[in-house]
Motif scaffolding. Structure first.
Motif, short mmCIF file in Angstrom:
data_model
loop_
_atom_site.label_atom_id
_atom_site.label_comp_id
_atom_site.label_asym_id
_atom_site.label_seq_id
_atom_site.Cartn_x
_atom_site.Cartn_y
_atom_site.Cartn_z
N ILE A 222 89.21 21.09 5.43
CA ILE A 222 90.58 20.81 5.68
C ILE A 222 91.11 21.89 6.54
N LYS A 223 90.83 22.93 6.50
CA LYS A 223 91.23 24.11 7.53
C LYS A 223 90.46 23.92 9.03
N LEU A 224 89.30 23.24 9.09
CA LEU A 224 88.62 22.91 10.18
C LEU A 224 89.71 21.88 10.94
N ASN A 225 89.79 20.53 10.16
CA ASN A 225 90.36 19.52 10.51
C ASN A 225 92.17 19.92 11.03
N ILE A 226 92.58 20.88 10.54
CA ILE A 226 93.94 21.35 10.69
C ILE A 226 93.78 22.11 12.15
N THR A 227 92.73 22.92 12.27
CA THR A 227 92.39 23.49 13.51
C THR A 227 92.18 22.44 14.62
N PHE A 228 91.15 21.57 14.48
CA PHE A 228 91.40 20.64 15.68
C PHE A 228 92.76 19.79 15.77
N SER A 229 93.41 19.50 14.77
CA SER A 229 94.82 18.76 15.13
C SER A 229 95.76 19.76 15.57
N SER A 230 95.45 21.05 15.47
CA SER A 230 96.66 22.21 16.23
C SER A 230 96.25 22.33 17.66
N LEU A 231 95.14 21.71 18.24
CA LEU A 231 94.43 22.05 19.59
C LEU A 231 95.55 21.43 20.65
N ALA A 232 95.97 20.56 20.28
CA ALA A 232 96.94 19.68 21.66
C ALA A 232 97.98 20.49 21.77
N THR A 233 98.42 21.31 20.77
CA THR A 233 99.76 21.91 21.04
C THR A 233 99.80 23.49 21.83
N PHE A 234 98.52 23.71 21.87
CA PHE A 234 97.96 25.09 22.86
C PHE A 234 98.68 26.32 22.37
N ASP A 235 99.18 26.07 20.81
CA ASP A 235 99.51 27.28 20.37
C ASP A 235 98.39 27.80 19.54
N GLU A 236 97.99 29.15 19.88
CA GLU A 236 96.53 29.46 19.60
C GLU A 236 96.57 30.29 18.11
N ARG A 237 97.52 30.37 17.26
CA ARG A 237 97.49 31.05 15.98
C ARG A 237 96.60 30.47 15.12
N ILE A 238 96.53 29.04 14.88
CA ILE A 238 95.36 28.67 14.04
C ILE A 238 94.08 28.53 14.64
N GLU A 239 93.87 28.21 15.61
CA GLU A 239 92.66 28.44 16.62
C GLU A 239 92.04 29.68 16.38
N LYS A 240 92.89 30.69 16.77
CA LYS A 240 92.37 32.09 16.83
C LYS A 240 92.04 32.48 15.60
N ASP A 241 92.83 32.19 14.48
CA ASP A 241 92.34 32.65 12.96
C ASP A 241 91.07 31.80 12.44
N PHE A 242 91.11 30.74 12.80
CA PHE A 242 89.88 30.11 12.34
C PHE A 242 88.58 30.59 13.18
N ILE A 243 88.52 30.62 14.41
CA ILE A 243 87.41 31.19 15.31
C ILE A 243 87.08 32.52 14.98
N ASN A 244 88.20 33.61 14.78
CA ASN A 244 87.86 34.65 14.20
C ASN A 244 87.03 35.08 12.83
N LYS A 245 86.96 33.97 12.21
CA LYS A 245 86.19 33.83 11.12
C LYS A 245 84.76 33.49 11.12
N VAL A 246 84.59 32.50 12.31
CA VAL A 246 83.21 32.17 12.72
C VAL A 246 82.23 33.27 13.09
N SER A 247 81.02 33.52 12.62
CA SER A 247 80.04 34.36 13.27
C SER A 247 78.80 33.55 12.62
N PRO A 248 78.06 33.78 13.68
CA PRO A 248 76.65 33.20 13.31
C PRO A 248 75.98 33.58 12.00
N GLY A 249 75.84 32.14 11.24
CA GLY A 249 75.19 32.33 9.79
C GLY A 249 75.98 32.42 8.83
N ASN A 250 77.04 32.50 9.10
CA ASN A 250 78.26 32.65 8.08
C ASN A 250 78.55 31.09 7.42
#
Length: 189
Positions: free
Chosen positions: A44-72
């Motif tokens: 759900i968090k990933l889908n919300i992130t995708f749905s937020s991208l068109a707004t160019f508001d980076e809050r959700i995108e940044k939070d999600f991406i900051n949690k991604v690291s190789p292997g996690n």
């Protein structure tokens, strides 16, 4: 609603979020952010992130991406979901990338979008909105599959991908530069 199974409720929620992000009007970023903060399910968090991208508001995108690291778990989620989505997997929420799946069907559309650099292209806004995730997904797959590299043509697409978009924050542009450098230095011929 009370008679719906947990799985049916999940699918209903997931579909609402998916289509909310694809309406001809921009989704309400505040509603998406509240849903993102409240929900614990990573799909759900990933889908919300995708749905937020068109707004160019980076809050959700940044939070999600900051949690991604190789292997996690976020890395595994985004790779698995990408493979399942582009392969039309019958059970995408249960699919898990086993590190040797063919990812060419997932790579090709990302590279196609990364090659869009002109505002004259009707898909330019979508390409810009997905720029971070497209580069990140390429990086995650290549990091996971240590023997894979980008061809000269693919590396040129990454290298030439436009990132100085005025709607991007300086932090996002720096992140994109860093990803392009990692992809160019580590994963190309």
């Amino acid at each position: 609603m009370p008679k719906l199974t947990v799985n049916t409720k999940f699918l209903l929620k997931e579909n609402i979020i998916y289509y909310l992000g694809r309406l001809p009007i921009l989704p309400d970023i505040d509603i998406l952010e509240k849903a993102y903060k409240l929900d614990k399910d990573l799909h759900i968090k990933l889908n919300i992130t995708f749905s937020s991208l068109a707004t160019f508001d980076e809050r959700i995108e940044k939070d999600f991406i900051n949690k991604v690291s190789p292997g996690n778990s976020y890395d595994l989620l985004i790779r698995s979901w990408t493979l399942a989505f582009f392969s039309n997997c019958k059970t995408p929420y249960d699919f898990e990338d086993i590190h040797n799946d063919d990812w060419s069907k997932a790579k090709a559309p990302r590279l196609k979008r990364l090659a869009i650099n002109s505002e004259a292209n009707p898909k330019f806004l979508k390409a810009m909105s997905f720029r971070s995730l497209d580069l990140l997904v390429l990086y995650l797959f290549l990091e996971n599959r240590k023997t894979d590299i980008l061809t000269k043509e693919e590396a040129d697409i990454v290298s030439n991908a436009f990132i100085e978009y005025p709607k991007f924050s300086k932090t996002k542009i720096q992140f994109l530069k860093s990803l392009k450098e990692k992809l160019g230095a580590k994963y190309s011929n």
